[in-house]
Design an enzyme around this catalytic site. Structure first.
Site, mmCIF file in Angstrom:
data_model
loop_
_atom_site.group_PDB
_atom_site.id
_atom_site.type_symbol
_atom_site.label_atom_id
_atom_site.label_comp_id
_atom_site.label_asym_id
_atom_site.label_seq_id
_atom_site.Cartn_x
_atom_site.Cartn_y
_atom_site.Cartn_z
ATOM 1 N N ASN A 152 0.806 -0.950 0.463
ATOM 2 C CA ASN A 152 0.189 -0.013 0.441
ATOM 3 C C ASN A 152 1.263 0.948 0.011
ATOM 4 O O ASN A 152 0.774 1.956 -0.444
ATOM 5 C CB ASN A 152 -1.214 0.059 0.994
ATOM 6 C CG ASN A 152 -0.488 -0.433 2.279
ATOM 7 O OD1 ASN A 152 0.308 -0.276 2.347
ATOM 8 N ND2 ASN A 152 -0.588 0.363 3.451
ATOM 9 N N GLY A 228 2.439 -6.313 7.080
ATOM 10 C CA GLY A 228 1.210 -6.863 6.318
ATOM 11 C C GLY A 228 -0.223 -7.010 7.007
ATOM 12 O O GLY A 228 -0.246 -6.570 8.175
ATOM 13 N N THR A 230 -3.180 -9.172 8.692
ATOM 14 C CA THR A 230 -3.523 -9.839 11.050
ATOM 15 C C THR A 230 -2.677 -10.908 10.133
ATOM 16 O O THR A 230 -1.953 -12.436 11.038
ATOM 17 C CB THR A 230 -3.929 -9.434 11.387
ATOM 18 O OG1 THR A 230 -4.286 -8.431 11.755
ATOM 19 C CG2 THR A 230 -3.867 -10.451 12.306
ATOM 20 N N THR A 232 -1.289 -13.021 7.761
ATOM 21 C CA THR A 232 -0.583 -13.677 7.405
ATOM 22 C C THR A 232 1.163 -13.751 8.071
ATOM 23 O O THR A 232 1.805 -14.142 9.113
ATOM 24 C CB THR A 232 0.844 -11.788 6.093
ATOM 25 O OG1 THR A 232 -0.514 -11.922 5.004
ATOM 26 C CG2 THR A 232 2.097 -12.565 5.507
ATOM 27 N N GLU A 250 3.410 -5.040 12.620
ATOM 28 C CA GLU A 250 2.831 -3.918 12.142
ATOM 29 C C GLU A 250 1.840 -4.509 11.332
ATOM 30 O O GLU A 250 1.355 -4.716 9.697
ATOM 31 C CB GLU A 250 3.010 -2.769 11.193
ATOM 32 C CG GLU A 250 4.483 -2.510 12.095
ATOM 33 C CD GLU A 250 4.459 -1.381 13.281
ATOM 34 O OE1 GLU A 250 2.989 -1.854 13.647
ATOM 35 O OE2 GLU A 250 5.056 -0.971 13.891
ATOM 36 N N CYS A 284 -3.393 1.588 5.933
ATOM 37 C CA CYS A 284 -3.441 0.667 7.491
ATOM 38 C C CYS A 284 -5.022 1.693 8.278
ATOM 39 O O CYS A 284 -5.146 1.401 9.273
ATOM 40 C CB CYS A 284 -2.438 0.045 8.392
ATOM 41 S SG CYS A 284 -1.099 1.465 8.429
ATOM 42 N N GLU A 464 7.993 0.544 16.445
ATOM 43 C CA GLU A 464 8.886 1.532 16.040
ATOM 44 C C GLU A 464 8.636 2.479 16.210
ATOM 45 O O GLU A 464 7.867 3.251 16.844
ATOM 46 C CB GLU A 464 8.525 0.522 14.296
ATOM 47 C CG GLU A 464 8.876 -0.844 14.500
ATOM 48 C CD GLU A 464 8.323 -1.635 12.654
ATOM 49 O OE1 GLU A 464 8.237 -0.708 12.558
ATOM 50 O OE2 GLU A 464 9.337 -2.326 13.139
HETATM 51 P P1 NAD Z 1 0.383 -9.198 3.045
HETATM 52 O O1 NAD Z 1 0.265 -9.776 4.279
HETATM 53 O O2 NAD Z 1 -0.537 -10.174 2.040
HETATM 54 O O3 NAD Z 1 1.407 -9.423 2.315
HETATM 55 C C1 NAD Z 1 2.470 -8.255 3.170
HETATM 56 C C2 NAD Z 1 4.222 -9.154 2.978
HETATM 57 O O4 NAD Z 1 3.712 -10.145 3.318
HETATM 58 C C3 NAD Z 1 3.870 -9.126 1.326
HETATM 59 O O5 NAD Z 1 5.839 -9.089 0.650
HETATM 60 C C4 NAD Z 1 4.012 -10.712 1.013
HETATM 61 O O6 NAD Z 1 4.454 -11.047 0.067
HETATM 62 C C5 NAD Z 1 3.994 -11.396 2.200
HETATM 63 N N1 NAD Z 1 3.878 -12.559 2.203
HETATM 64 C C6 NAD Z 1 3.193 -13.494 2.483
HETATM 65 N N2 NAD Z 1 3.251 -14.093 3.142
HETATM 66 C C7 NAD Z 1 3.971 -14.624 3.345
HETATM 67 C C8 NAD Z 1 4.330 -15.710 4.367
HETATM 68 N N3 NAD Z 1 3.816 -16.720 4.533
HETATM 69 N N4 NAD Z 1 5.552 -15.449 4.782
HETATM 70 C C9 NAD Z 1 6.370 -14.789 4.683
HETATM 71 N N5 NAD Z 1 5.984 -13.109 3.719
HETATM 72 C C10 NAD Z 1 4.748 -13.266 3.488
HETATM 73 O O7 NAD Z 1 -0.747 -8.218 3.223
HETATM 74 P P2 NAD Z 1 -0.294 -7.123 1.594
HETATM 75 O O8 NAD Z 1 -1.729 -7.311 1.512
HETATM 76 O O9 NAD Z 1 0.582 -6.844 0.996
HETATM 77 O O10 NAD Z 1 -1.281 -5.045 2.942
HETATM 78 C C11 NAD Z 1 -2.308 -4.999 3.255
HETATM 79 C C12 NAD Z 1 -2.660 -5.023 4.922
HETATM 80 O O11 NAD Z 1 -0.917 -4.748 5.222
HETATM 81 C C13 NAD Z 1 -3.241 -4.473 5.239
HETATM 82 O O12 NAD Z 1 -4.073 -5.886 6.037
HETATM 83 C C14 NAD Z 1 -2.537 -3.497 5.631
HETATM 84 O O13 NAD Z 1 -3.559 -3.262 7.001
HETATM 85 C C15 NAD Z 1 -1.699 -3.916 6.102
HETATM 86 N N6 NAD Z 1 -0.711 -3.172 6.373
HETATM 87 C C16 NAD Z 1 -0.270 -2.428 8.054
HETATM 88 C C17 NAD Z 1 0.543 -1.207 8.392
HETATM 89 C C18 NAD Z 1 0.980 -1.082 10.064
HETATM 90 O O14 NAD Z 1 1.641 -0.451 10.106
HETATM 91 N N7 NAD Z 1 0.247 -1.625 10.759
HETATM 92 C C19 NAD Z 1 0.856 -0.287 7.523
HETATM 93 C C20 NAD Z 1 0.663 -0.393 6.112
HETATM 94 C C21 NAD Z 1 -0.277 -2.218 5.817
#
Ligand code: NAD
Length: 483
Positions: A152, A228, A230, A232, A250, A284, A464
């Protein structure tokens, strides 16, 4: 034109993935492939690990002054290529170029500059236990870190990890999201040009189940910083926790936006429009559950609907575009499924809910969605509990402070919350009751990088920002000298 093929970046060299496999990534505004991403595997992670662990031997001993000097150079170089980075971020992610130019890319540069300054100015602890001895603490770099980021805010969030990681003397293997690898790829040449020694930052592109999982499972990578979803985050924890890896998570959110009748109405309205739909609602921290005190509910709803209808959805390269495209076809379908669910659960679509019909020609296959407001849902329904992560918000009236604090906290998530009131005592009372890592009063998205950032409940583990980042990326040791 055939899509550009990216390479991994290992030991300061652009290298092809060991198995030679690539997959397409799409331009979300046009729905066409625009880059080929290495589908990296364990073998690529092993190569990156060899480079990063070799580099760790010298980088961990490099002075703070030298680390800071190189990091400031990285920041300067990102800024000097602001427009190029902003256009690439928009092309890859779907966001407007203007947002990338004013938020994502400047913040990426600032991340390096901030942590360059932080390591120069931070001092560790010392205590004099008179008659017994004198103790002081020392920060030790930990080793090779695995940095896994989402799509994002691609460069913004990746650099939020790289900067404190290398500032503390660690080396890194980064795995950007498979949907948005372009600006991470461009960063590699900036790192080279800034003179960052070979192997300090390595970039391994690919999927989560491929490259991402190989990083998490690697027995000699002792810390993982993940941003990423929750689900994952839970998978990563199940692998990393039994290996006693240091983990920063996060994760997702379902943030409440609480509007009291005594608020500065125009400011609350204008900012709520932004907190609902900025970056297509794919931040997020977006406030996706809007609670409005009953005396102003109808007026606020009417203003929000009018404001949403006035937002321009379309060509991300135009300066006056407010919402670009959602990141992928899959994500567009997921968001649309919640628009459908909202109606099945009894909600009324006040505006939006569809792809804008006006978008034709090159944008006709883009993943666009009008800003969508749903009313009439109860706070316990799925649409109001699950993270949608798109330009879709729900709005609901409340009568008392106690009631609305209950709604806000009745969530599995606890990332952020906005409170709108001109009553200072109420602001402090509500802010202290809210279960979220960040609470904004009469503002949204204001960030001070010195302050702790993170989520409660299923929104994350750890904090962080400022010294919290330094604590995560270093081992703290106490040394005691006898008198
Ligand atoms: P995602 O969990 O699908 O993927 C995030 C990253 O993790 C990607 O690089 C992906 O390739 C990797 N990944 C996926 N499966 C994995 C595994 N089994 N092992 C290791 N790595 C793996 O998330 P997304 O769809 O890319 O992002 C959206 C999510 O991120 C939303 O839920 C959003 O709220 C969250 N987010 C949170 C914050 C925060 O600061 N809390 C900030 C931005 C986004």
């Amino acid at each position: 034109m055939s899509p550009t093929a990216l390479d991994n970046f290992i030991n300061n060299e652009h290298v092809k993935p060991v198995h030679g496999h690539y997959f397409d990534t799409f331009d979300p505004a046009r729905g066409v492939p625009h880059a080929k991403i290495p589908d990296s595997t364990k073998e690529d992670v092993d190569l990156a690990f060899a480079a990063a662990s070799k580099a760790f031997k010298t980088w961990s001993k490099t002075s703070r002054v030298e680390r800071a000097r190189i990091m400031n150079k990285i920041a300067d170089l990102i800024e000097s290529r602001l427009d190029e980075f902003a256009r690439a971020e928009s092309k890859d992610q779907g966001k407007s170029v203007e947002l990338a130019r004013t938020v994502d890319i400047p913040r990426a540069a600032h991340n390096f500059r901030f942590f360059a300054g932080r390591i120069l100015h931070s001092v560790d602890e010392a205590a004099d236990l008179a008659g017994v001895g004198f103790s002081y603490s020392q920060r030790m770099p930990i080793g090779v870190a695995g940095l896994i980021s989402p799509w994002n805010l691609p460069l913004y969030l990746l650099t939020w990890k790289i900067a404190p990681c290398i500032a503390c003397g660690n080396t890194a293997i980064c795995k950007p999201s498979e949907f948005t690898s372009l600006t991470a790829y461009m960063l590699c040449s900036v790192l080279q040009e800034a003179g960052l020694p070979a192997g300090v930052v390595n970039m391994v592109f690919g999927t989560g189940v491929g490259a991402g999982q190989a990083i998490v499972e690697h027995p000699r990578i002792p810390l993982i910083s993940f941003t990423g979803g929750t689900v994952t985050g839970a998978k990563i924890s199940s692998v990393a926790a039994p290996m006693f890896k240091r983990l920063s998570l996060e994760l997702g959110g379902k943030n409440a936006n609480i509007v009291f009748a005594d608020c500065d109405f125009e400011l609350a309205l204008k900012t709520s429009l932004r907190s609902s739909f900025a970056n297509q609602g794919e931040i997020c921290l977006c406030g996706s559950r809007i609670f409005v005190e009953r005396p102003i509910y109808e007026k606020f709803l009417a203003g929000l609907v009018q404001g949403a209808k006035g937002l321009k959805v379309g060509d991300p390269s135009l300066k006056d575009t407010n919402l670009g495209a959602l990141v992928s076809k899959e994500h567009w379908s997921k968001v649309m499924s919640y628009v459908q669910l909202g109606q099945e659960e009894g909600g009324k679509i006040e505006c939006g809910g569809q792809k804008p019909v006006s978008l034709q020609g090159e944008f006709q296959n883009g993943y666009f969605l009008e800003p969508t407001i749903i009313s009439g849902l109860t706070p316990t329904c799925r649409t109001m509990r699950e993270e949608i992560f798109g330009p879709v918000v729900t709005i609901f009236p409340f009568d008392t402070e106690e009631e609305v604090v209950g709604y806000a906290n009745d969530s599995e998530y606890g990332l952020s919350c906005s409170v709108w009131t001109e009553n200072g005592r109420r602001a402090r009372r509500v802010a202290s009751e809210i279960e979220a890592g960040t609470v904004w009063v009469n503002t949204w998205m204001a960030r001070d990088l010195r302050m702790p950032f993170g989520g409660m409940k299923k929104s994350g583990v750890g904090r962080e920002g400022g010294n919290h980042s330094l604590d995560f990326y270093s081992e703290l040791k106490t040394i005691c000298l006898a008198d």
